[in-house]
Design a protein around this motif. Structure first.
Motif, PDB file in Angstrom:
ATOM      1  N   GLY A  83      32.859  31.199  30.283  1.00 25.29           N
ATOM      2  CA  GLY A  83      32.101  31.544  31.497  1.00 25.29           C
ATOM      3  C   GLY A  83      30.636  31.571  30.875  1.00 25.29           C
ATOM      4  N   ASP A  84      29.727  31.413  31.907  1.00 23.21           N
ATOM      5  CA  ASP A  84      28.199  31.364  31.678  1.00 23.21           C
ATOM      6  C   ASP A  84      27.849  32.526  32.320  1.00 23.21           C
ATOM      7  OD1 ASP A  84      28.241  30.999  34.505  1.00 23.21           O
ATOM      8  OD2 ASP A  84      27.542  28.920  34.067  1.00 23.21           O
ATOM      9  N   ALA A  85      26.596  32.948  32.561  1.00 23.35           N
ATOM     10  CA  ALA A  85      25.601  34.282  32.810  1.00 23.35           C
ATOM     11  C   ALA A  85      26.316  34.532  34.433  1.00 23.35           C
ATOM     12  CB  ALA A  85      24.304  34.028  32.563  1.00 23.35           C
ATOM     13  N   VAL A  86      26.770  33.571  34.943  1.00 26.53           N
ATOM     14  CA  VAL A  86      27.169  34.026  36.364  1.00 26.53           C
ATOM     15  C   VAL A  86      28.538  33.732  36.855  1.00 26.53           C
ATOM     16  CG1 VAL A  86      24.950  33.456  37.584  1.00 26.53           C
ATOM     17  CG2 VAL A  86      26.189  31.563  37.278  1.00 26.53           C
ATOM     18  N   GLY A  87      29.419  33.395  35.836  1.00 25.06           N
ATOM     19  CA  GLY A  87      30.936  33.429  36.103  1.00 25.06           C
ATOM     20  C   GLY A  87      31.513  32.136  35.593  1.00 25.06           C
ATOM     21  N   TRP A  88      32.776  31.878  36.153  1.00 26.94           N
ATOM     22  CA  TRP A  88      33.314  30.655  35.446  1.00 26.94           C
ATOM     23  C   TRP A  88      33.178  29.470  36.460  1.00 26.94           C
ATOM     24  CZ3 TRP A  88      34.764  35.648  35.182  1.00 26.94           C
ATOM     25  CH2 TRP A  88      35.146  36.200  34.097  1.00 26.94           C
ATOM     26  N   GLY A  89      32.955  29.704  37.732  1.00 27.15           N
ATOM     27  CA  GLY A  89      32.653  28.319  38.535  1.00 27.15           C
ATOM     28  C   GLY A  89      33.983  27.889  39.353  1.00 27.15           C
ATOM     29  N   PHE A  90      34.856  28.930  39.924  1.00 25.91           N
ATOM     30  CA  PHE A  90      36.108  28.631  40.741  1.00 25.91           C
ATOM     31  C   PHE A  90      36.309  29.520  41.487  1.00 25.91           C
ATOM     32  CE2 PHE A  90      37.793  30.364  37.049  1.00 25.91           C
ATOM     33  CZ  PHE A  90      39.311  31.043  37.552  1.00 25.91           C
ATOM     34  N   VAL A  91      37.082  29.105  42.675  1.00 21.35           N
ATOM     35  CA  VAL A  91      37.699  30.321  43.497  1.00 21.35           C
ATOM     36  C   VAL A  91      39.193  30.046  43.403  1.00 21.35           C
ATOM     37  CG1 VAL A  91      37.950  30.900  45.834  1.00 21.35           C
ATOM     38  CG2 VAL A  91      35.657  30.006  45.100  1.00 21.35           C
ATOM     39  N   VAL A  92      39.844  31.363  43.325  1.00 24.08           N
ATOM     40  CA  VAL A  92      41.466  31.123  43.406  1.00 24.08           C
ATOM     41  C   VAL A  92      41.823  31.834  44.978  1.00 24.08           C
ATOM     42  CG1 VAL A  92      41.602  33.467  42.188  1.00 24.08           C
ATOM     43  CG2 VAL A  92      43.240  31.859  42.198  1.00 24.08           C
ATOM     44  N   ARG A  93      42.955  31.545  45.442  1.00 23.12           N
ATOM     45  CA  ARG A  93      43.429  31.844  46.523  1.00 23.12           C
ATOM     46  C   ARG A  93      44.803  31.953  46.823  1.00 23.12           C
ATOM     47  NH1 ARG A  93      39.941  34.540  47.866  1.00 23.12           N
ATOM     48  NH2 ARG A  93      38.406  34.223  49.572  1.00 23.12           N
ATOM     49  N   GLY A  94      45.363  32.515  47.743  1.00 22.62           N
ATOM     50  CA  GLY A  94      46.762  32.837  47.973  1.00 22.62           C
ATOM     51  C   GLY A  94      47.518  33.624  47.018  1.00 22.62           C
ATOM     52  N   GLY A  95      48.821  33.559  46.776  1.00 21.00           N
ATOM     53  CA  GLY A  95      49.417  34.245  46.245  1.00 21.00           C
ATOM     54  C   GLY A  95      51.102  33.840  46.057  1.00 21.00           C
ATOM     55  N   ARG A  96      51.592  34.073  44.825  1.00 23.68           N
ATOM     56  CA  ARG A  96      53.221  33.874  44.598  1.00 23.68           C
ATOM     57  C   ARG A  96      53.426  32.467  44.969  1.00 23.68           C
ATOM     58  NH1 ARG A  96      52.298  38.737  47.136  1.00 23.68           N
ATOM     59  NH2 ARG A  96      52.589  40.579  45.947  1.00 23.68           N
ATOM     60  N   PRO A  97      52.779  31.473  44.578  1.00 21.62           N
ATOM     61  CA  PRO A  97      51.944  31.347  43.517  1.00 21.62           C
ATOM     62  C   PRO A  97      50.522  31.221  43.996  1.00 21.62           C
ATOM     63  CG  PRO A  97      52.540  29.176  43.903  1.00 21.62           C
ATOM     64  CD  PRO A  97      53.203  29.826  44.860  1.00 21.62           C
ATOM     65  N   CYS A  98      49.525  31.599  43.198  1.00 20.44           N
ATOM     66  CA  CYS A  98      48.077  31.399  43.723  1.00 20.44           C
ATOM     67  C   CYS A  98      47.725  29.827  43.228  1.00 20.44           C
ATOM     68  CB  CYS A  98      47.068  32.227  42.954  1.00 20.44           C
ATOM     69  SG  CYS A  98      47.303  34.015  43.402  1.00 20.44           S
TER      70      CYS A  98
END
Length: 310
Positions: free
Chosen positions: A237-252
């Motif tokens: 990760g850099d100073a502002v994060g990792w650069g992705f969005v995770v969504r959903g559930g079981r599975p995400c």
């Protein structure tokens, strides 16, 4: 140093580096990452390094080397016993996203195929980035996943960036920063040309419609002969994060990836399913729980993802 305090405190207490006293837990993933960092440092410190800027198909790449050239160097430096061991090391580095074929078409081979380092281990970081951060405020203030898409050095008046989805459709979405100790306290950050600001749009949604063509169950992912392959990604990760969005559930699943961010550099793609986070099995969890797990973990993120075989 006496193991009486589990949390890091701003107090007159003595601490030690666990790597120095042999108590740091070295998993297989961590060992590969540390080996890659050691090799990178050794290579960039050499006067006549094999890491050079080269071109392939009229595209110029930095920190590149030939597969056979790397193997010759590993043998010369005594890093490996034989060429087969060197190939196995190169494959482990590639599978963990530390090196990659320049156009991402080949695994690691003892040949004249061109590879390069994906991770720049020499990027300067603040010590606060390496310590556990208080993520509760970031989670409560952000309307989206804490590893939301990010943009470094935004142009004045422009707080958007492009997100590429599987159908190649281009959408403009709001840039949401991951808060840090430094930015929350109002201090300046040396890694931005201007001080970073926290951008939390009141009604922002990053790609609210799922990028999945159809719902997928855990049973389908794990069934014998299922058309999915598991990959290990090491994301710094850099100073502002990792650069992705995770969504959903079981599975995400991975909903969106910043094309210029750390996750994209490690090989993350939309529609991949999150199998584990830092060694923790997460197929049965929702995205809020996985968000919290990553936010409270180390800056270097090791994720296992499952990707559909094309």
């Amino acid at each position: 140093v006496c193991d009486e305090h589990s949390d890091y405190k701003d107090a007159k207490l003595l601490y030690r580096f666990r790597k120095d006293d042999g108590t740091f837990p070295l998993s297989k993933d961590v060992k590969v990452f540390m080996r890659g960092q050691s090799l990178y440092e050794k290579l960039v410190s050499m006067e006549e390094s094999i890491l050079k800027a080269r071109e392939e198909n009229s595209v110029k790449y930095q920190r590149t080397f030939l597969g056979s050239e790397m193997i010759d160097w590993l043998l010369q430096e005594g890093e490996v016993e034989n060429r087969q061991e060197a190939v196995e090391l190169g494959r482990a580095l590639l599978e963990h996203g530390i090196i990659q074929h320049v156009s991402n078409r080949h695994h690691f081979f003892d040949s004249d195929i061109l590879y390069h380092f994906w991770i720049n281990f020499r990027r300067r970081r603040r010590l606060t980035e390496l310590l556990n951060e208080n993520s509760s405020r970031a989670l409560s203030e952000s309307p989206d996943s804490p590893f939301c898409l990010r943009k470094l050095n935004p142009e004045p008046g422009n707080t958007s960036f492009l997100s590429v989805q599987t159908n190649k459709e281009i959408k403009v979405v709001s840039a949401v920063r991951r808060s840090s100790i430094t930015s929350l306290s109002g201090n300046s950050n040396a890694y931005f040309s201007t001080p970073p600001t926290l951008v939390f749009p009141p009604v922002a949604e990053c790609n609210p419609k799922s990028v999945l063509k159809r719902p997928v169950t855990n049973e389908e992912l794990l069934s014998p002969g299922a058309p999915y392959v598991k990959k290990t990604l090491t994301i710094v990760g850099d100073a502002v994060g990792w650069g992705f969005v995770v969504r959903g559930g079981r599975p995400c699943h991975i909903q969106a990836v910043d094309p210029g961010g750390p996750a994209a550099a490690a090989g993350m793609k939309v529609c991949q399913f999150v199998f584990s986070v830092n060694g923790v099995y997460v197929l049965h969890l929702d995205y809020q729980t996985i968000s919290s797990l990553i936010m409270t973990g180390p800056r270097t993120l090791v994720m296992e993802v499952m990707e559909a075989i094309e």
